[in-house]
Design a protein around this motif. Structure first.
Motif, PDB file in Angstrom:
ATOM      1  N   ASN A 148      -8.746  -4.888  -1.549  1.00 49.52           N
ATOM      2  CA  ASN A 148      -9.431  -6.252  -1.589  1.00 49.52           C
ATOM      3  C   ASN A 148      -8.271  -7.065  -1.132  1.00 49.52           C
ATOM      4  N   GLU A 149      -8.673  -8.364  -0.924  1.00 52.39           N
ATOM      5  CA  GLU A 149      -7.792  -9.417  -0.260  1.00 52.39           C
ATOM      6  C   GLU A 149      -6.507  -9.596  -1.419  1.00 52.39           C
ATOM      7  N   GLU A 150      -6.731  -9.547  -2.441  1.00 55.40           N
ATOM      8  CA  GLU A 150      -5.756  -9.550  -3.448  1.00 55.40           C
ATOM      9  C   GLU A 150      -4.588  -8.692  -3.149  1.00 55.40           C
ATOM     10  N   GLU A 151      -5.121  -7.412  -3.135  1.00 52.79           N
ATOM     11  CA  GLU A 151      -4.113  -6.517  -2.959  1.00 52.79           C
ATOM     12  C   GLU A 151      -3.330  -6.364  -1.471  1.00 52.79           C
ATOM     13  N   TRP A 152      -3.950  -6.670  -0.494  1.00 56.88           N
ATOM     14  CA  TRP A 152      -3.366  -6.929   0.805  1.00 56.88           C
ATOM     15  C   TRP A 152      -2.347  -8.154   0.757  1.00 56.88           C
ATOM     16  N   THR A 153      -2.464  -9.040   0.156  1.00 55.25           N
ATOM     17  CA  THR A 153      -1.644 -10.342  -0.013  1.00 55.25           C
ATOM     18  C   THR A 153      -0.328  -9.803  -0.887  1.00 55.25           C
ATOM     19  N   LYS A 154      -0.386  -8.938  -1.747  1.00 51.27           N
ATOM     20  CA  LYS A 154       0.317  -8.578  -2.995  1.00 51.27           C
ATOM     21  C   LYS A 154       1.174  -7.489  -2.083  1.00 51.27           C
ATOM     22  N   LEU A 155       0.702  -6.665  -1.530  1.00 50.54           N
ATOM     23  CA  LEU A 155       1.450  -5.587  -0.684  1.00 50.54           C
ATOM     24  C   LEU A 155       2.240  -6.048   0.235  1.00 50.54           C
ATOM     25  N   ALA A 156       1.613  -7.121   0.959  1.00 53.20           N
ATOM     26  CA  ALA A 156       2.439  -7.733   2.126  1.00 53.20           C
ATOM     27  C   ALA A 156       3.747  -8.455   1.545  1.00 53.20           C
TER      28      ALA A 156
END
Length: 498
Positions: A200-208
């Motif tokens: 989800n969007e939150e995971e993409w942001t966190k992983l980056a």
């Protein structure tokens, strides 16, 4: 010569090299021939013919003799010498900058099993690879199957294409972050591209953000893995413009690093999601990922490969066979006004320096490799770098940067091709063995323009029927048919026919 090299087992700790009492790197020379790096092979062979009057202990040691017969190494080396290959004395600058990041050469490990832990990547770096797109990291660990690989065969080549049903990294997030930190600390000049996949969007942001903190130089968004379990992952993203936009923007919110959007070929127009990704914050593109596939149906049990207790699933197809598809998608993106200026990290069937040079000529700045490494090992980087450098010298280029995109102007719309002239093939009878392959193919699959001379058993062309398709040239096993280099108007052929 090349045919003999193709028979080589490419052994680890090769006995042929150990057996050579002249000190030749026999196995390395054979590998260079195998990977179309003849200048490199000749450089290692040297000017002095040390093989003359040699009893060939290398052949006695050849493990291929345990299967059928030993590789004819002295004959192969003699043929190499007879070609009188000019070996460049100088080398060129293979370094290149892409997305503001400096690469010592264009060759990288692509995001896959070949770059999935510290030990593997460290070994590759030591051998000369410029960087790695580390195996895709997520906040979840997939449950993998066994077996997970399959290969496509053709005639005597067991590895024309490759299929995998593997997902993202099965290491924990903590382990992967540790790998990245250690690699960057110990190899500061090598490029670490962290491939990520969120749910989800939150995971993409966190992983980056986590990847940047771990020392990555770039982020690669995996929008393209075709065999992920679950919806909204991998190629499900790359074929959905809305998700591409949302997840690229989410990644951009989490990092200041350059972002590559990795594109799926399981789509008609790759330039569409590519343009969306760039608009949403990506700095460059990576293409292509693997192609959805089913292969090798067992006609006895009707299972496919890889066979998991009699069942299989759609997986990702890669290897040499996908190169033409990859080049087509790269050309499409380089011709589109929205994406033409974006840096591209190219992949898909790169097996040797020549393949890599083709991708660069089509507009790629860096290159990523997996399937060839899985088959031949990290050692192929030696011939990739040497072969590319020698080619550039011979092409009067001082840097790999000069090669980027030079082939793009030669790919035009089908309607812009010359359709008013014909180029006949040229038959070189001195090389012809009279096998008749050209005759069979022309009669059964062409225009019946070839007849076999009853006395010489050599092929003869009927110019009244030949349309210049060059099928005969493609099937000839002895390279006895070549392009003539002469084009005649079609109207002249019509006059001959009448």
């Amino acid at each position: 010569m090349a045919c003999e090299a193709n028979k080589c087992l490419l052994c680890h700790d090769a006995p042929c090299s150990k057996a050579c009492d002249k000190g030749l790197e026999v196995a390395s020379i054979i590998r260079s021939i195998r990977f179309e790096n003849k200048t490199g092979a000749m450089r290692k062979l040297g000017e002095t013919d040390v093989c003359k009057d040699c009893s060939a202990p290398c052949m006695d040691a050849c493990r291929k003799s345990d299967i059928d017969e030993a590789i004819k190494i002295p004959t192969m080396f003699a043929q190499l010498r007879n070609e009188k290959i000019l070996v460049p004395e100088q080398s060129v600058d293979l370094s290149i900058d892409s997305c503001g990041v400096h690469f010592e050469n264009p060759f990288l490990l692509s995001s896959s099993v070949v770059g999935s832990n510290y030990e593997m990547v460290a070994k590759a770096f030591e051998l000369g690879w410029a960087g790695v797109a580390f195996k895709t990291i997520g906040l979840f660990q997939p449950n993998e199957v066994s077996p997970r690989f399959g290969a496509l065969e053709k005639e005597d080549n067991p590895f024309i294409g490759f299929k995998n049903i593997e997902q993202i990294s099965d290491h924990s997030l903590e382990e992967n972050l540790g790998f990245l930190k250690r690699l960057k600390k110990e190899y500061p000049t090598k490029v670490i591209i962290a491939s990520i996949m969120g749910q989800n969007e939150e995971e993409w942001t966190k992983l980056a953000g986590l990847m940047e903190a771990a020392g990555a130089d770039m982020i690669e968004c995996n929008f393209s893995c075709p065999q992920m379990v679950g919806e909204g992952l991998g190629s499900d993203v790359g074929t959905n413009l809305e998700l591409v936009e949302k997840y690229t923007a989410a990644t951009r919110r989490g990092t200041t690093l350059p972002i590559l959007a990795k594109m799926t070929p399981n789509i008609t127009k790759m330039e569409e999601p590519a343009a969306v990704a760039l608009k949403a914050g990506a700095d460059g593109l990576a293409a292509i990922n693997t192609i959805k596939s089913i292969m090798n149906v067992d006609l006895k049990h009707f299972g496919s490969t890889p066979n998991v207790q009699g069942k299989c699933s759609v997986g990702g197809y890669s290897g040499k066979a996908v190169k033409p598809i990859a080049l087509r998608f790269i050309n499409d993106m380089k011709k589109d006004e929205r994406t033409k200026n974006a840096p591209i990290s190219g992949m898909g069937g790169i097996e040797n320096w020549k393949d890599g040079a083709e991708f660069i000529a089509m507009g790629c700045e860096t290159l990523q490799v997996t399937t060839a490494v899985m088959q031949y090992g990290y050692r192929i980087i030696e011939d990739m770098k040497e072969g590319l450098s020698d080619y550039l010298v011979q092409a009067n280029m001082s840097s790999v940067k000069e090669l980027v995109g030079v082939a793009l102007g030669h790919v035009v719309d089908a309607g812009d091709l010359d359709r008013d002239t014909i180029e006949y093939p040229r038959f070189v009878h001195k090389n012809c063995v009279g096998c008749g392959r050209c005759y069979i193919s022309c009669f059964d699959g062409g225009h019946q323009a070839i007849v076999m001379d009853e006395k010489t058993h050599k092929p003869m062309m009927n110019p009244k029927k030949c349309v210049g398709c060059h099928l005969c040239m493609l099937v000839c096993p002895t390279e006895s048919i070549t392009p003539s280099g002469i084009r005649i108007p079609k109207k002249k052929q019509e006059e001959m026919a009448s």
